[in-house]
Write a protein that holds these residues in place. Structure first.
Motif, PDB file in Angstrom:
ATOM      1  N   LYS A  69       0.787  -1.218  -0.011  1.00 41.22           N
ATOM      2  CA  LYS A  69      -0.105  -0.201   0.004  1.00 41.22           C
ATOM      3  C   LYS A  69       0.655   1.711   0.165  1.00 41.22           C
ATOM      4  O   LYS A  69       2.002   1.428   0.779  1.00 41.22           O
ATOM      5  CB  LYS A  69      -0.779   0.097   0.999  1.00 41.22           C
ATOM      6  CG  LYS A  69      -1.877   1.178   1.303  1.00 41.22           C
ATOM      7  CD  LYS A  69      -3.456   0.846   1.024  1.00 41.22           C
ATOM      8  CE  LYS A  69      -4.157   1.337   0.632  1.00 41.22           C
ATOM      9  NZ  LYS A  69      -5.338   1.568  -0.179  1.00 41.22           N
ATOM     10  N   HIS A  70      -0.335   2.271  -0.677  1.00 41.32           N
ATOM     11  CA  HIS A  70       0.709   3.147  -1.102  1.00 41.32           C
ATOM     12  C   HIS A  70       2.201   3.543  -1.823  1.00 41.32           C
ATOM     13  O   HIS A  70       2.608   4.165  -1.488  1.00 41.32           O
ATOM     14  CB  HIS A  70       1.338   4.531   0.893  1.00 41.32           C
ATOM     15  CG  HIS A  70      -0.255   4.571   1.393  1.00 41.32           C
ATOM     16  ND1 HIS A  70      -0.709   4.660  -0.144  1.00 41.32           N
ATOM     17  CD2 HIS A  70      -0.322   4.232   2.519  1.00 41.32           C
ATOM     18  CE1 HIS A  70      -2.252   4.688   1.469  1.00 41.32           C
ATOM     19  NE2 HIS A  70      -1.778   4.163   2.572  1.00 41.32           N
ATOM     20  N   VAL A  71       2.850   2.454  -1.957  1.00 40.18           N
ATOM     21  CA  VAL A  71       4.026   2.338  -2.443  1.00 40.18           C
ATOM     22  C   VAL A  71       3.643   2.526  -3.918  1.00 40.18           C
ATOM     23  O   VAL A  71       3.162   2.184  -5.029  1.00 40.18           O
ATOM     24  CB  VAL A  71       4.544   0.604  -2.745  1.00 40.18           C
ATOM     25  CG1 VAL A  71       5.936   0.884  -3.896  1.00 40.18           C
ATOM     26  CG2 VAL A  71       5.365   0.824  -1.392  1.00 40.18           C
ATOM     27  N   HIS A  72       4.571   3.587  -5.252  1.00 44.55           N
ATOM     28  CA  HIS A  72       4.059   4.582  -5.977  1.00 44.55           C
ATOM     29  C   HIS A  72       5.347   4.175  -7.358  1.00 44.55           C
ATOM     30  O   HIS A  72       6.861   4.368  -7.089  1.00 44.55           O
ATOM     31  CB  HIS A  72       4.196   5.750  -5.904  1.00 44.55           C
ATOM     32  CG  HIS A  72       3.404   6.339  -7.401  1.00 44.55           C
ATOM     33  ND1 HIS A  72       2.076   6.347  -7.510  1.00 44.55           N
ATOM     34  CD2 HIS A  72       4.146   7.301  -8.132  1.00 44.55           C
ATOM     35  CE1 HIS A  72       1.702   7.319  -8.094  1.00 44.55           C
ATOM     36  NE2 HIS A  72       3.108   8.115  -9.011  1.00 44.55           N
ATOM     37  N   LEU A  73       4.925   3.740  -8.417  1.00 44.74           N
ATOM     38  CA  LEU A  73       5.694   3.600  -9.243  1.00 44.74           C
ATOM     39  C   LEU A  73       5.443   4.354 -10.677  1.00 44.74           C
ATOM     40  O   LEU A  73       4.247   4.421 -10.676  1.00 44.74           O
ATOM     41  CB  LEU A  73       5.851   2.030 -10.092  1.00 44.74           C
ATOM     42  CG  LEU A  73       6.510   1.750 -11.366  1.00 44.74           C
ATOM     43  CD1 LEU A  73       8.367   1.702 -11.280  1.00 44.74           C
ATOM     44  CD2 LEU A  73       6.351  -0.083 -11.597  1.00 44.74           C
ATOM     45  N   ASP A  74       6.014   5.522 -11.282  1.00 42.03           N
ATOM     46  CA  ASP A  74       6.269   5.913 -12.006  1.00 42.03           C
ATOM     47  C   ASP A  74       7.211   5.494 -12.952  1.00 42.03           C
ATOM     48  O   ASP A  74       7.994   5.279 -13.671  1.00 42.03           O
ATOM     49  CB  ASP A  74       6.570   7.803 -12.385  1.00 42.03           C
ATOM     50  CG  ASP A  74       5.224   8.329 -11.331  1.00 42.03           C
ATOM     51  OD1 ASP A  74       4.334   7.533 -10.902  1.00 42.03           O
ATOM     52  OD2 ASP A  74       5.984   9.506 -10.983  1.00 42.03           O
ATOM     53  N   ILE A  75       6.450   5.702 -14.202  1.00 40.17           N
ATOM     54  CA  ILE A  75       7.212   5.301 -16.148  1.00 40.17           C
ATOM     55  C   ILE A  75       7.259   6.060 -16.726  1.00 40.17           C
ATOM     56  O   ILE A  75       5.722   6.023 -17.658  1.00 40.17           O
ATOM     57  CB  ILE A  75       7.281   3.345 -16.347  1.00 40.17           C
ATOM     58  CG1 ILE A  75       7.256   2.577 -15.118  1.00 40.17           C
ATOM     59  CG2 ILE A  75       8.143   3.204 -17.688  1.00 40.17           C
ATOM     60  CD1 ILE A  75       6.767   1.197 -15.485  1.00 40.17           C
ATOM     61  N   THR A  76       7.959   7.175 -17.288  1.00 35.64           N
ATOM     62  CA  THR A  76       8.159   7.980 -17.727  1.00 35.64           C
ATOM     63  C   THR A  76       8.824   8.487 -19.306  1.00 35.64           C
ATOM     64  O   THR A  76      10.276   7.161 -19.106  1.00 35.64           O
ATOM     65  CB  THR A  76       7.702   9.164 -17.256  1.00 35.64           C
ATOM     66  OG1 THR A  76       9.347   9.806 -16.811  1.00 35.64           O
ATOM     67  CG2 THR A  76       6.894   9.764 -16.179  1.00 35.64           C
ATOM     68  N   SER A  77       8.757   8.950 -19.832  1.00 38.03           N
ATOM     69  CA  SER A  77       9.106   9.113 -21.147  1.00 38.03           C
ATOM     70  C   SER A  77       9.761   8.401 -22.002  1.00 38.03           C
ATOM     71  O   SER A  77      10.629   7.931 -22.513  1.00 38.03           O
ATOM     72  CB  SER A  77      10.805  10.329 -20.608  1.00 38.03           C
ATOM     73  OG  SER A  77      10.455  11.040 -20.168  1.00 38.03           O
ATOM     74  N   LEU A  78       9.015   6.940 -21.812  1.00 37.79           N
ATOM     75  CA  LEU A  78       9.184   6.030 -23.152  1.00 37.79           C
ATOM     76  C   LEU A  78       8.944   5.660 -23.911  1.00 37.79           C
ATOM     77  O   LEU A  78       8.317   6.384 -25.042  1.00 37.79           O
ATOM     78  CB  LEU A  78       7.814   5.135 -22.242  1.00 37.79           C
ATOM     79  CG  LEU A  78       7.681   3.997 -21.418  1.00 37.79           C
ATOM     80  CD1 LEU A  78       6.909   3.172 -21.804  1.00 37.79           C
ATOM     81  CD2 LEU A  78       9.339   3.332 -21.390  1.00 37.79           C
ATOM     82  N   LEU A 111      10.626   5.225  -7.973  1.00 30.37           N
ATOM     83  CA  LEU A 111      10.290   4.209  -6.966  1.00 30.37           C
ATOM     84  C   LEU A 111      10.110   4.298  -5.831  1.00 30.37           C
ATOM     85  O   LEU A 111      11.092   4.683  -5.653  1.00 30.37           O
ATOM     86  CB  LEU A 111       9.915   1.877  -6.641  1.00 30.37           C
ATOM     87  CG  LEU A 111       9.638   0.917  -6.513  1.00 30.37           C
ATOM     88  CD1 LEU A 111       7.992   1.236  -6.440  1.00 30.37           C
ATOM     89  CD2 LEU A 111       9.916   0.390  -5.662  1.00 30.37           C
ATOM     90  N   CYS A 112       8.501   4.707  -5.625  1.00 31.86           N
ATOM     91  CA  CYS A 112       9.279   6.082  -4.138  1.00 31.86           C
ATOM     92  C   CYS A 112       8.000   5.062  -3.234  1.00 31.86           C
ATOM     93  O   CYS A 112       6.693   4.205  -3.699  1.00 31.86           O
ATOM     94  CB  CYS A 112       8.577   6.720  -4.022  1.00 31.86           C
ATOM     95  SG  CYS A 112       7.660   7.695  -5.120  1.00 31.86           S
ATOM     96  N   LEU A 113       7.787   5.715  -1.842  1.00 34.49           N
ATOM     97  CA  LEU A 113       6.966   5.169  -0.892  1.00 34.49           C
ATOM     98  C   LEU A 113       6.787   6.451  -0.665  1.00 34.49           C
ATOM     99  O   LEU A 113       6.756   7.667  -0.596  1.00 34.49           O
ATOM    100  CB  LEU A 113       7.028   4.805   0.322  1.00 34.49           C
ATOM    101  CG  LEU A 113       6.037   4.458   1.382  1.00 34.49           C
ATOM    102  CD1 LEU A 113       4.913   3.273   1.326  1.00 34.49           C
ATOM    103  CD2 LEU A 113       7.161   3.873   3.096  1.00 34.49           C
ATOM    104  N   HIS A 114       5.019   6.821  -0.341  1.00 35.29           N
ATOM    105  CA  HIS A 114       4.853   7.926  -0.513  1.00 35.29           C
ATOM    106  C   HIS A 114       4.836   8.460   1.233  1.00 35.29           C
ATOM    107  O   HIS A 114       4.162   7.845   2.163  1.00 35.29           O
ATOM    108  CB  HIS A 114       2.971   8.049  -0.246  1.00 35.29           C
ATOM    109  CG  HIS A 114       2.092   8.234  -1.714  1.00 35.29           C
ATOM    110  ND1 HIS A 114       2.763   9.643  -2.391  1.00 35.29           N
ATOM    111  CD2 HIS A 114       1.072   7.856  -2.971  1.00 35.29           C
ATOM    112  CE1 HIS A 114       1.854   9.471  -3.353  1.00 35.29           C
ATOM    113  NE2 HIS A 114       0.834   8.767  -3.473  1.00 35.29           N
TER     114      HIS A 114
END
Length: 490
Positions: A69-78, A111-114
């Motif tokens: 819970k609340h672990v966030h993953l961004d994948i950008t500029s693909l 990959l980060c935790l809020h």
């Protein structure tokens, strides 16, 4: 999107990679070509495929609750950073496509935790942040058998396919690399399953794409029914069968059957071949006669008396005949003559004329690109009549010796009855040539990948077979991650 490429490639190949190892006398049409030029064409398309791949726009994908819970993953500029393909096709008892594919996809990830689930604060986990690349290298083999259905359609079935994940190089953080390594065997299993499912879907798609009705005119339809000579043999694929003509007015099939054996096509040249038995043309002309009789006027003047004659074709008799040295058009039926509106006589007669043929571009309104157009030259003809009275013989001799035949009536009918050359998905025909032999005509053509109509005109983008990859590839969506949900990017 590799599977989309296979779809376009295979549609192209099933039409182009055609050959004939022997055709039954009952077949009225066969289409064939060797695999050699197909491989050359596939090689020529690799740069276009690479170009299309590099122009696919990949989405931005951001998730929350990834694993915890609340672990966030961004994948950008693909984006695709590089691509390389090896393509080849062979034929034994099945068409087999061997593909080697290496692509490199890069972008940014985090990959980060809020820190605050309701705010923007997010602490990076395990150093998983920055630019990344992932470069899978695949080896794929897809095989397909080809046959006719019991109703004359095309039946394509997949053979066991193989998929090998040769490597999955990447520069993710250690946490990601360990997870990728842990699940690499499962990734390979999923790839194998996906390739098998894709092959089955492609087989169904190609089977359904076969044009059962080749031409539909106001007078007749031309249906393509495959026979059991449709098969794959060494370096060739045979599409043998019949073009069945059916008159719209009566709903009846035309009566003339193929009686000449169509040729075994060369397996060593670089051309596509189409052979059509003369019965197809005779059946189309028969269908014309269900709407209006085919007749030619023949007039003669004897001792200042005008004799007006009309030779009307017997619909039960064929009109067109081919040999290697002569192509003829014969009107056989009743020659009825009159003078001053009063009937004189009627006699069975036949009029033999030479026949010209050319391959020409079809009108824009047609559903095919090229056609063989027949016409009668304004030249000598041969008129033969049965036994008749002395007056009848005098008129016939006059017609035989002095009459200049007006062929416009027949040519207007032939103009409306061309022999269509079917469109081949993904294929452009060039350098068409026409030859004749005993009972059939044959068209040979060089084949090249067709331009895609909606491909962009920008010079850096492809305009050939893979142009549609831009359209389908741009619709790629973010993958689902179990228990996670897509969220806004941080």
């Amino acid at each position: 999107e590799v599977f989309f490429c296979f779809s376009r490639m295979l549609l192209f190949a099933v039409w182009l990679c055609l050959g004939c190892a022997g055709v039954w006398a009952s077949d009225s049409v066969v289409v064939s070509a060797p695999t050699l030029p197909l491989n050359a064409l596939l090689q020529s398309e690799i740069s276009a495929l690479v170009n299309a791949t590099l122009h696919v726009k990949l989405p931005t994908c951001c998730y929350d609750d990834v694993g915890v819970k609340h672990v966030h993953l961004d994948i950008t500029s693909l984006a695709f950073q590089s691509a390389d393909y090896g393509l080849a096709v062979s034929a034994t008892t099945a068409l087999t496509f061997a593909v080697n594919a290496s692509v490199k996809v890069g972008g940014d990830y985090r990959l980060c935790l809020h820190d605050d689930p309701f705010g923007k604060g997010c602490s990076t986990l395990e150093g998983c942040k920055g630019s990344f690349y992932i470069a899978p290298a695949l080896g794929l083999t897809l095989g397909f058998t080809v046959a006719a259905t019991g109703t004359g359609g095309l039946l394509v079935r997949p053979t066991p396919s193989t998929a090998t994940l040769r490597s999955l190089d990447n520069n993710f953080c250690k946490l990601f690399r360990d997870e990728i390594s842990k699940y690499q065997s499962k990734i390979a299993e999923s790839l194998q399953k996906a390739v098998g499912e894709a092959a089955a879907a492609l087989a169904t798609k190609i089977s359904h794409a076969f044009p059962s009705v080749l031409v539909r005119t106001p007078v007749f339809s031309l249906q393509w029914l495959l026979s059991n000579t449709t098969s794959v043999t060494l370096d060739t694929l045979t599409l043998g069968g019949s073009w069945v003509v059916r008159a719209n007015k009566t709903g009846l099939a035309a009566p003339f059957a193929a009686v000449h054996r169509l040729p075994s096509m060369p397996a060593t040249d670089n051309q596509l071949h189409l052979a059509v038995e003369q019965s197809v043309i005779n059946n189309m002309l028969w269908a014309r006669q269900t709407e209006h009789a085919i007749a030619v006027p023949l007039n003669a003047s004897i001792d200042l008396q005008k004799h007006e004659c009309l030779l009307t074709q017997n619909a039960s008799l064929p009109m067109v005949a081919f040999s290697s040295t002569l192509q003829t058009f014969t009107i056989q039926g009743s020659l009825a003559c009159s003078t001053q509106g009063k009937a004189e006589f009627a006699v069975e007669a036949s009029l033999l004329l030479g026949l010209n043929a050319t391959v020409t571009a079809a009108p824009p309104s047609s559903n095919h690109s090229f056609e063989v157009l027949l016409s009668l030259p304004r030249s000598n003809f041969s008129l033969v009549a049965g036994a008749c009275s002395a007056d009848c013989q005098t008129v016939v001799k006059k017609l035989q010796s002095e009459v200049q035949l007006d062929v416009d009536v027949i040519n207007s009918i032939l103009q409306k009855t061309p022999v269509p050359l079917p469109n081949l998905p993904g294929v452009s025909l060039k350098k068409l040539s026409l030859t004749f032999d005993a009972g059939y005509l044959q068209v040979a053509a060089a084949a090249a990948p067709a331009a895609v109509a909606h491909a962009t005109a920008v010079s850096t983008r492809p305009t050939t077979l893979w142009g549609e990859l831009l359209q389908t590839g741009n619709a790629i969506k973010c993958p689902n991650i179990p228990k996670a949900h897509q969220d806004g990017c941080i």
